[in-house]
Scaffold this active site. Sequence first.
Site, short mmCIF file in Angstrom:
data_model
loop_
_atom_site.label_atom_id
_atom_site.label_comp_id
_atom_site.label_asym_id
_atom_site.label_seq_id
_atom_site.Cartn_x
_atom_site.Cartn_y
_atom_site.Cartn_z
N LYS A 1 21.86 -40.60 68.29
CA LYS A 1 20.69 -41.57 67.96
C LYS A 1 19.43 -41.04 68.65
O LYS A 1 19.56 -41.11 69.97
CB LYS A 1 20.82 -43.12 68.41
N GLY B 1 22.84 -44.99 63.32
CA GLY B 1 21.69 -45.98 62.83
C GLY B 1 21.37 -47.16 63.36
O GLY B 1 22.28 -47.65 64.17
N GLU C 1 34.68 -45.53 67.29
CA GLU C 1 33.41 -45.47 68.10
C GLU C 1 33.24 -46.57 69.37
O GLU C 1 33.62 -47.67 69.16
CB GLU C 1 32.23 -45.75 66.88
N ASP D 1 33.98 -49.23 64.69
CA ASP D 1 33.09 -49.16 65.94
C ASP D 1 33.17 -50.25 66.47
O ASP D 1 32.87 -51.59 66.12
CB ASP D 1 31.62 -48.99 65.18
N LYS E 1 32.94 -52.49 61.48
CA LYS E 1 32.73 -52.94 62.92
C LYS E 1 33.79 -53.91 63.38
O LYS E 1 34.30 -54.65 62.60
CB LYS E 1 31.47 -54.05 62.87
N ASP F 1 28.87 -43.56 71.57
CA ASP F 1 27.81 -43.85 71.37
C ASP F 1 26.69 -44.32 72.24
O ASP F 1 26.28 -43.49 72.97
CB ASP F 1 27.66 -44.94 70.12
N SER G 1 27.56 -48.66 57.50
CA SER G 1 28.28 -49.62 58.45
C SER G 1 28.24 -50.82 58.00
O SER G 1 27.40 -51.07 57.29
CB SER G 1 27.33 -49.25 59.69
N LYS H 1 32.26 -47.49 57.71
CA LYS H 1 32.51 -47.81 59.07
C LYS H 1 32.45 -49.36 59.21
O LYS H 1 31.78 -50.20 58.73
CB LYS H 1 31.34 -47.21 59.91
O1 OSB Z 1 26.58 -49.12 67.29
O2 OSB Z 1 26.06 -47.86 65.40
C1 OSB Z 1 26.03 -49.02 66.01
C2 OSB Z 1 23.47 -51.30 64.32
C3 OSB Z 1 22.80 -51.70 65.46
C4 OSB Z 1 23.22 -51.29 66.81
C5 OSB Z 1 24.22 -50.41 66.93
C6 OSB Z 1 25.05 -49.81 65.81
C7 OSB Z 1 24.47 -50.31 64.49
C8 OSB Z 1 25.22 -49.83 63.41
C9 OSB Z 1 24.76 -50.27 61.92
O3 OSB Z 1 26.50 -49.77 63.38
C10 OSB Z 1 23.90 -48.77 61.52
C11 OSB Z 1 23.14 -48.78 60.48
O4 OSB Z 1 23.37 -49.05 59.43
O5 OSB Z 1 21.76 -48.83 60.75
MG MG Z 2 27.77 -47.49 67.41
#
Ligand code: OSB
Ligand code: MG
Length: 368
Positions: free
Chosen positions: A263, A291, A214, A189, A164, A239, A136, A162
């Site tokens: 998660k 994650g 996402e 995402d 953001k 999510d 990510s 991924k």
């Molecule tokens: O939306 O998946 C998410 C990190 C913190 C809170 C929400 C998210 C995320 C990530 C990073 O996308 C995931 C990671 O690398 O741990």
């Molecule tokens: Mg997410």
Amino acid sequence: MKIRSVTLRHMSMPLLNPFTTSFGTLKDREFIAVEVTDAEGRSGWGESVAFVEPSYNEETLKGNWHLLEKFLIPLVSAAEIGHPTELAERFAPIRGNRMAKAALETACWDLYAKRQGLPLATAIGATKTSIEVGVSISIMATLDQLLETIEHRLQAGYKRMKIKIKPGWDVDIVDGVRRKYPDIALMVDANSAYTLADVDHLRRLDDYNLMMIEQPLAHDDLVDHRELQRQMRTPICLDESIHSADDARKAIELGSCRIINIKTGRVGGLTEAIKLHDLCEERQIPVWCGGMFESGIGRAHNIALSALSNFTLPGDTAASSNYWEEDIVDPAVIMREGRIEVPQGPGIGYNVNLERLAKYTLHREVFK
Ligand code: OSB
Ligand code: MG
């Protein structure tokens, strides 16, 4: 098994690189490490993935500590626990606070698996010997910076990126990435940064062959996501909106998504995560493991979970080196060619390094 003591540690670990999502920037990852011990002196480990601020969901680190201390630890202390699946029932009278529940529940799962002499993956019925992972990538100042980061991650061996997104950092950025990398496995995402008023704008993402988008809409919505999915070709992955197997059933029946991110923290523990996985498998909805910038402890739990059969899409469980100068487990979590081996040792299969754990501990309390 009987839990003899529970130790909570307020941890703070510096991230190698600050990470920006549509809801904020994180520099140091603060979390609660949970250690449960049995009478024989074995330890089981879990972590609360709640952030300091209620920005991803309503839970917070201090709120989780309070829930653990006042409500959850008393429910497991000195009680006879036949199997960790009993914990979800035991916690059921307490509403919500799923990350707090998961922190303690996962620690008990680790202890249970260690007592059985089984890898955690085996204890939950998972059979894969390695898992596929992606990475990510933070919102950045410029497209060039993002392209450079993607290049580094590709060279490291990650095969799924991924990105953001948020309003102002979305279609043009995806366009820029696709120009340089027409064929990589790519997804986005939004962490709830849009509303249905943005539907025409979001539809432009359909031109970029994305694996999924996402959580584009509100954290607590299923209905508007259904409408958006009707108007977009790109699969929507939920999510934030999914807190349980039952939420997933409703989202699937409504048509609010075609993929689900699981998660363990968000759904209240491994037992619920497995239930969600099984339901999605039955309904032919692919899942992947999200994650939350976990330390090696939570990461190890994510790896075991991802070894279940319907985790058919790469997860966000990247290697330790993607986040930390040094992780608190030995060995560190290593990725090769986009894959992580599922450890074969008992429990989570990684050893918590007590010296490094102490180095990043701000505060520690033992509950008996
Ligand atoms: O939306 O998946 C998410 C990190 C913190 C809170 C929400 C998210 C995320 C990530 C990073 O996308 C995931 C990671 O690398 O741990
Ligand atoms: Mg997410």
